[in-house]
Scaffold this motif. Structure first.
Motif, short mmCIF file in Angstrom:
data_model
loop_
_atom_site.label_atom_id
_atom_site.label_comp_id
_atom_site.label_asym_id
_atom_site.label_seq_id
_atom_site.Cartn_x
_atom_site.Cartn_y
_atom_site.Cartn_z
N GLY A 442 -27.14 -23.46 24.64
CA GLY A 442 -26.54 -23.16 23.47
C GLY A 442 -27.82 -21.72 23.11
N LEU A 443 -29.36 -22.10 23.14
CA LEU A 443 -29.83 -21.26 22.62
C LEU A 443 -30.13 -20.42 23.81
N GLU A 444 -30.06 -20.60 24.92
CA GLU A 444 -29.81 -19.12 25.85
C GLU A 444 -28.22 -18.28 25.63
N ARG A 445 -27.04 -19.01 25.08
CA ARG A 445 -26.28 -18.43 24.27
C ARG A 445 -26.95 -17.29 23.58
N LEU A 446 -27.57 -18.25 22.39
CA LEU A 446 -27.83 -17.52 21.09
C LEU A 446 -29.06 -16.00 21.12
N ARG A 447 -30.15 -16.56 22.84
CA ARG A 447 -30.88 -15.80 22.58
C ARG A 447 -29.82 -14.08 23.14
N GLU A 448 -28.85 -14.46 23.88
CA GLU A 448 -28.29 -13.26 24.66
C GLU A 448 -27.45 -12.42 23.72
N SER A 449 -26.90 -13.32 22.23
CA SER A 449 -25.60 -12.75 21.33
C SER A 449 -27.29 -12.10 20.48
N LEU A 450 -28.16 -12.45 20.77
CA LEU A 450 -29.58 -11.70 19.94
C LEU A 450 -29.73 -10.54 20.03
N GLY A 451 -29.59 -10.29 21.68
CA GLY A 451 -30.35 -9.04 22.24
C GLY A 451 -30.20 -7.58 22.23
N PRO A 452 -30.38 -6.79 22.18
CA PRO A 452 -30.58 -5.57 22.68
C PRO A 452 -29.13 -4.98 22.84
N ASN A 453 -28.66 -5.60 24.47
CA ASN A 453 -27.28 -5.59 24.73
C ASN A 453 -26.43 -5.50 23.45
N GLU A 454 -26.38 -7.15 23.49
CA GLU A 454 -25.18 -7.38 22.74
C GLU A 454 -25.29 -6.90 20.98
N THR A 455 -26.29 -6.17 20.65
CA THR A 455 -25.91 -5.30 19.14
C THR A 455 -25.92 -3.96 19.65
N LEU A 456 -26.17 -3.28 20.73
CA LEU A 456 -25.19 -2.27 20.50
C LEU A 456 -23.74 -2.65 20.94
N ALA A 457 -23.75 -3.35 20.86
CA ALA A 457 -21.69 -3.41 21.74
C ALA A 457 -21.46 -3.26 20.19
N ARG A 458 -21.68 -4.42 19.19
CA ARG A 458 -21.35 -4.73 18.41
C ARG A 458 -21.37 -3.31 17.38
N GLY A 459 -21.77 -2.41 17.76
CA GLY A 459 -21.78 -0.93 16.86
C GLY A 459 -23.38 -0.01 16.44
N TYR A 460 -24.23 -0.88 17.26
CA TYR A 460 -25.17 -0.20 16.25
C TYR A 460 -26.15 0.27 17.59
N ALA A 461 -26.93 1.58 17.36
CA ALA A 461 -26.96 2.31 18.19
C ALA A 461 -29.31 2.83 18.14
N ILE A 462 -29.31 3.38 18.89
CA ILE A 462 -30.90 3.22 18.73
C ILE A 462 -31.39 4.63 19.48
N VAL A 463 -31.82 5.25 18.25
CA VAL A 463 -31.88 6.59 18.62
C VAL A 463 -33.46 7.11 18.86
N ARG A 464 -33.75 7.99 19.92
CA ARG A 464 -35.27 8.62 19.94
C ARG A 464 -35.22 9.99 19.67
N GLY A 465 -36.52 10.25 18.82
CA GLY A 465 -36.74 12.03 19.04
C GLY A 465 -37.96 11.73 19.97
N ASP A 466 -37.38 13.05 20.71
CA ASP A 466 -38.67 13.53 21.43
C ASP A 466 -39.32 12.51 23.01
N GLY A 467 -38.37 11.46 23.02
CA GLY A 467 -38.93 10.50 23.98
C GLY A 467 -38.93 8.81 23.00
N ALA A 468 -39.11 8.82 22.28
CA ALA A 468 -40.10 8.37 21.65
C ALA A 468 -39.13 7.49 20.20
N VAL A 469 -38.86 5.93 20.29
CA VAL A 469 -37.65 5.81 19.39
C VAL A 469 -38.22 6.14 17.87
#
Length: 518
Positions: A442-469
């Motif tokens: 369960g803890l492993e599943r929670l970690r995966e669900s809160l990871g960056p890939n799952e966050t991006l899959a829920r509609g969020y995005a990461i913005v980078r300017g000149d290569g930096a976040v």
């Protein structure tokens, strides 16, 4: 002929007011020197109630009065202390009301590594005297924290090393508080980050960390000086969350190392201290399960062996009652003779006493008692025979209950009870192991669900300017190109940003909104 008075010497020299002279001197000083850097030792230091600082910078022959206004004092990287050797930078000016010149200082640095070390030792002694280094006040590090807060620069190699080490050993949920790790902003940002993590409560959307790590790579003493500031040391000492300091390399030592609950020689070592190795923990659980099973089986075997020894020691039912039957037969043969002898002895004693009494007074009572004794003597023998028969019947019943078949049946029942208990203990052990495995899963599943890939899959995005976040609008406006990362790829927005900037130059600029960390 009239005499003409000749002007006395000096009458043609122009006259000046005191204010004009003071203004001219001030203008000459500011024009001749402007902004200067001066090295010297700090003398007296006075802080006015208004917040302004007044102090002296001196050498072996002269003294220079210095002033730092309240707004400038807040931006100084070093607070002036008496006896400190510093390099001050500012504008030279004059103060007319007192006919004095002074240096308005807006920047101050410590002159030389020796002066820094001397100031560090002074601060260390003061904090130690307050008890902030006492080992008794240090809190233990949690064995397996659920959430780990990391206070460091988000763009350096330190955070990548920590995340990589945690992922290899035991993945945990990590919260990063970005701070400057050197320069003027380092100490206040690190102190605010420690206090901010401690201020999180159960109702906040961000979980409160179970462990804090303050990390930075190696460097010179000037680069690490922000972690020697008193504000950082006091914030670490006041933290209610256990804190690991990982500043610099193994040979680097800062004030935060003395007040933290645990010091790590490197940031990677801090990650190793924070969590155990998951595979080693699983192996330990399996080993404990095997030991539990072995101990249960061993206990059952010992009890079975003990039960067998007890059953062999009891012997046959007939052997158990033989001694009692023999003693009963002996008592039964001796009882009639003993009763007859006792009656005769009593009759003799009665006759002897009756002869000593007067027949006229005791004749009738004695005769009645004698008849009563004789009657009871005649009734005693049948009563004893009945008692003997009852005892014999009871002994026979006990012998029937001690038969071998009854003992074997009881032994078999105890063995069945032991088998049931063994199965229950094995079931409990297997169930507890399964529960631990389910919790880990369960803890492993929670970690995966809160990871960056799952966050991006829920509609969020990461913005980078000149290569930096990019984390705020001000940085996005200043970037030459933007790139947006989605769950399925990245999109470059460089042309759109260039067009938007061109439009903004033609329009009235609007004030920037502050970011979360301004």
């Amino acid at each position: 002929m009239d005499l003409i008075d000749e002007p006395s010497p000096g009458q043609n020299t122009p006259e000046y007011s005191v204010s004009e002279i003071s203004g001219a001197v001030k203008k000459a000083l500011e024009g001749a020197f402007g902004r200067v850097r001066v090295r010297g030792e700090i003398g007296r230091v006075v802080q006015a109630r208004s917040g302004h600082l007044y102090y002296d910078v001196k050498d072996d022959r002269n003294v220079l009065n210095c002033t730092t206004w309240k707004g400038q004092a807040a931006r100084l990287s070093v607070r002036p202390e008496e006896g400190m050797e510093v390099i001050v930078t500012g504008k030279l000016s004059a103060f007319g009301p007192q006919s004095r010149y002074n240096l308005n200082v807006d920047e101050m640095t410590v002159a030389g590594e020796g002066a820094l070390l001397a100031m560090l030792e002074k601060r260390k002694a003061a904090l130690k005297a307050e008890g902030l280094f006492d080992p008794a006040r240090k809190r233990p590090i949690p064995f397996l924290p659920n959430v780990i807060g990391v206070i460091t620069s988000p763009s350096g190699a330190v955070i990548r090393d920590i995340l990589h080490r945690l992922r290899d050993r035991f993945p945990r949920h990590v919260l990063i508080w970005p701070v400057a790790v050197q320069g003027k902003a380092c100490a206040p940002e690190v102190a605010r980050a420690i206090a901010g993590f401690n201020a999180l409560g159960p109702l906040d959307p961000i979980p409160r960390p179970d462990l804090l790590i303050v990390a930075r790579g190696g460097g010179a003493i000037e680069d690490l000086w922000g972690f020697n500031e008193e504000a950082v040391a006091r914030a670490a000492a006041a933290s209610q969350i256990p804190l690991i300091s990982a500043v610099g390399h193994e040979t680097d030592t800062t004030l935060i190392d003395f007040v933290s609950d645990k010091r790590a020689p490197t940031p990677t070592a801090a990650a190793e201290m924070a969590v155990p190795v998951r595979m080693e923990l699983l192996a330990w659980v399996e080993e404990q399960d095997a030991r539990l099973k072995r101990s249960v089986l061993s206990a059952v075997r010992q009890r079975q062996q003990r039960l067998g020894d007890v059953s062999r020691g009891l012997g046959t039912p007939a052997a158990l009652i033989q001694g009692a039957q023999q003693r009963f037969d002996q008592w039964d043969g001796r009882l009639p003779k003993a009763l007859t002898a006792a009656v005769a002895r009593k009759q003799l004693q009665l006759t002897e006493r009756a002869g000593a009494l007067k027949p006229s007074l005791l004749g009738r009572p004695i005769a009645a008692d004698l008849r009563r004794v004789q009657d009871r003597a005649e009734r005693l023998r049948p009563a004893m025979q009945r008692i003997n028969q009852m005892k014999a019947q009871r002994l026979s019943d006990v012998g029937q209950r001690l038969r071998l078949e009854v003992l074997q049946r009881d032994t078999a029942q105890k063995a069945r009870d032991l088998d049931v208990m063994l199965k229950r203990l094995q079931g409990v052990g297997v169930r507890r192991l399964r529960q631990a495995q389910d919790r880990l899963a369960g803890l492993e599943r929670l970690r995966e669900s809160l990871g960056p890939n799952e966050t991006l899959a829920r509609g969020y995005a990461i913005v980078r300017g000149d290569g930096a976040v990019v984390t705020n609008a001000k940085a996005a406006k200043a970037a030459q190109s933007l790139e947006v990362e989605f769950s399925d790829g990245r999109v470059a927005l460089g042309e759109a940003v260039t067009t938007a900037k061109a439009k903004r130059r033609s329009s009235t600029p609007k004030p920037d909104q502050g970011s979360l960390f301004d």
